[in-house]
Design a protein around this motif. Sequence first.
Motif, PDB file in Angstrom:
ATOM      1  N   CYS A 188       0.826  -1.223   0.000  1.00 19.96           N
ATOM      2  CA  CYS A 188       0.000   0.000   0.000  1.00 19.96           C
ATOM      3  C   CYS A 188       0.847   1.255   0.000  1.00 19.96           C
ATOM      4  O   CYS A 188       0.342   2.343   0.299  1.00 19.96           O
ATOM      5  N   GLY A 189       2.134   1.131  -0.343  1.00 22.52           N
ATOM      6  CA  GLY A 189       3.029   2.289  -0.314  1.00 22.52           C
ATOM      7  C   GLY A 189       2.630   3.378  -1.301  1.00 22.52           C
ATOM      8  O   GLY A 189       2.014   3.115  -2.335  1.00 22.52           O
ATOM      9  N   ASN A 190       2.961   4.601  -0.947  1.00 24.07           N
ATOM     10  CA  ASN A 190       2.803   5.756  -1.837  1.00 24.07           C
ATOM     11  C   ASN A 190       4.173   6.389  -2.042  1.00 24.07           C
ATOM     12  O   ASN A 190       5.043   6.288  -1.172  1.00 24.07           O
ATOM     13  N   MET A 191       4.355   7.030  -3.189  1.00 21.57           N
ATOM     14  CA  MET A 191       5.585   7.787  -3.446  1.00 21.57           C
ATOM     15  C   MET A 191       5.190   9.080  -4.141  1.00 21.57           C
ATOM     16  O   MET A 191       4.582   9.049  -5.211  1.00 21.57           O
ATOM     17  N   ILE A 192       5.478  10.204  -3.514  1.00 26.30           N
ATOM     18  CA  ILE A 192       4.978  11.476  -4.022  1.00 26.30           C
ATOM     19  C   ILE A 192       6.146  12.457  -4.128  1.00 26.30           C
ATOM     20  O   ILE A 192       6.929  12.601  -3.199  1.00 26.30           O
ATOM     21  N   THR A 193       6.216  13.128  -5.290  1.00 23.45           N
ATOM     22  CA  THR A 193       7.339  14.028  -5.553  1.00 23.45           C
ATOM     23  C   THR A 193       6.842  15.423  -5.881  1.00 23.45           C
ATOM     24  O   THR A 193       5.890  15.586  -6.651  1.00 23.45           O
ATOM     25  N   LEU A 194       7.490  16.424  -5.294  1.00 26.04           N
ATOM     26  CA  LEU A 194       7.254  17.799  -5.719  1.00 26.04           C
ATOM     27  C   LEU A 194       8.545  18.325  -6.321  1.00 26.04           C
ATOM     28  O   LEU A 194       9.640  17.930  -5.903  1.00 26.04           O
ATOM     29  N   THR A 195       8.410  19.182  -7.331  1.00 27.92           N
ATOM     30  CA  THR A 195       9.582  19.849  -7.885  1.00 27.92           C
ATOM     31  C   THR A 195       9.398  21.343  -7.691  1.00 27.92           C
ATOM     32  O   THR A 195       8.429  21.926  -8.189  1.00 27.92           O
ATOM     33  N   GLY A 196      10.296  21.942  -6.923  1.00 29.70           N
ATOM     34  CA  GLY A 196      10.245  23.380  -6.662  1.00 29.70           C
ATOM     35  C   GLY A 196      11.304  24.080  -7.497  1.00 29.70           C
ATOM     36  O   GLY A 196      12.347  23.492  -7.814  1.00 29.70           O
ATOM     37  N   LYS A 197      11.022  25.324  -7.852  1.00 29.36           N
ATOM     38  CA  LYS A 197      11.969  26.106  -8.665  1.00 29.36           C
ATOM     39  C   LYS A 197      13.332  26.162  -7.960  1.00 29.36           C
ATOM     40  O   LYS A 197      14.376  26.016  -8.586  1.00 29.36           O
ATOM     41  N   HIS A 198      13.323  26.375  -6.665  1.00 30.36           N
ATOM     42  CA  HIS A 198      14.581  26.473  -5.923  1.00 30.36           C
ATOM     43  C   HIS A 198      14.942  25.171  -5.233  1.00 30.36           C
ATOM     44  O   HIS A 198      16.106  24.798  -5.154  1.00 30.36           O
TER      45      HIS A 198
END
Length: 357
Positions: free
Chosen positions: A264-274
């Motif tokens: 039931c794992g999740n993997m979540i990524t955000l990409t920020g400008k900095h």
Amino acid sequence: MNIGLLGMGTVGGGVYNAIVERDLGLSVKRILDCRALPGLEKLQTAAFQTILDDPSIDLVVETMGGDEPAFGFVLAALNAHKHVVTSNKLLVSAHYRELHEAAAQNGVQFRYTAAAGGGIPWLYNLARAKRCDDILSIQGVINGTTNFILDGMYTQNGDFDEMLSEAQRLGYAERDPSADIDALDTQRKCALSASLAFDAYVPAASIPTAGIRHITKEDIAYCKNLGRVCRLMFYASRADEGVCAQVEPVFVPGDSAAATIRGCGNMITLTGKHLGELTMIGQGAGREPTGVAVVQDILDIAQGLIQAPFSTAEAAVCATAPYRYYVRKDGAQYVSEPISAAQIHKEGADFFARIAE
Ligand code: HSE
């Protein structure tokens, strides 16, 4: 801080246990639930009004799930100047504007970290990242039930229906698991994440969405032959015209990080400008992890960590770039030329999945 707990089901039980397990300065004063709750009779009520009218209750936790009566209860609690913490993504995505506006007008906090990512403090950290950066894109695996099914079908040659039953038994699936397998749960979590990331209301229904209800062992075998693993993924990015967003099964490379997410794992990524890329991995569903995420929101509010109101101006959702798709249609299996999400939805198929580049 005194709490009124609405719903003592899977998540509500996890919240209650996390609160009573240690001294957090939190007290569950009332529990709204019609089922028998042995040992908790003194706290139990069948009337929401009892909680609403109790001036000593500062904060309402909503873990009932579904739209009504949860919506009416939550709105009334906000209008009665009580903070609200919920794990209910359907509720928040369906009434995003009204609930945020009610919280702002009444000067109370409305938090729902547990609504996306289970035990992963995803929305909390997304809100923090956004304070001093431009979020360019967000993406990942954000539904535990479908990951459990896809992982089981791939690694154990599992049967779809049996894996789904097991996910229900383990408390991962929604009350109506159609929301999981048709990807509506992922669509709602994508909408909440994108609204927060891009500071604009992204209606869930505007996100092109495809699920895994019709996936078969033949699809998994084709995927394996391509050296890939199937994952149900969401994607959203900032665009000149608004926000691009999409939810669909994806054949990811076998050596990619998403391919390693088990159960039931999740993997979540955000990409920020900095900030660049920031990825969070953890348990995306289940009683205890989700209960802990709810309690973390309560503690933040108790400690006065105030979240600024979010914008509720609606964002236009625009098309993503064309991709190649694996398609199974009328018994034939093939990989398409690059086509848009709109086109693949229009053409229809028994099952399709984007081929990740
Ligand atoms: N049904 C959801 C899931 C529960 O499987 O991810 C957690 O939001």
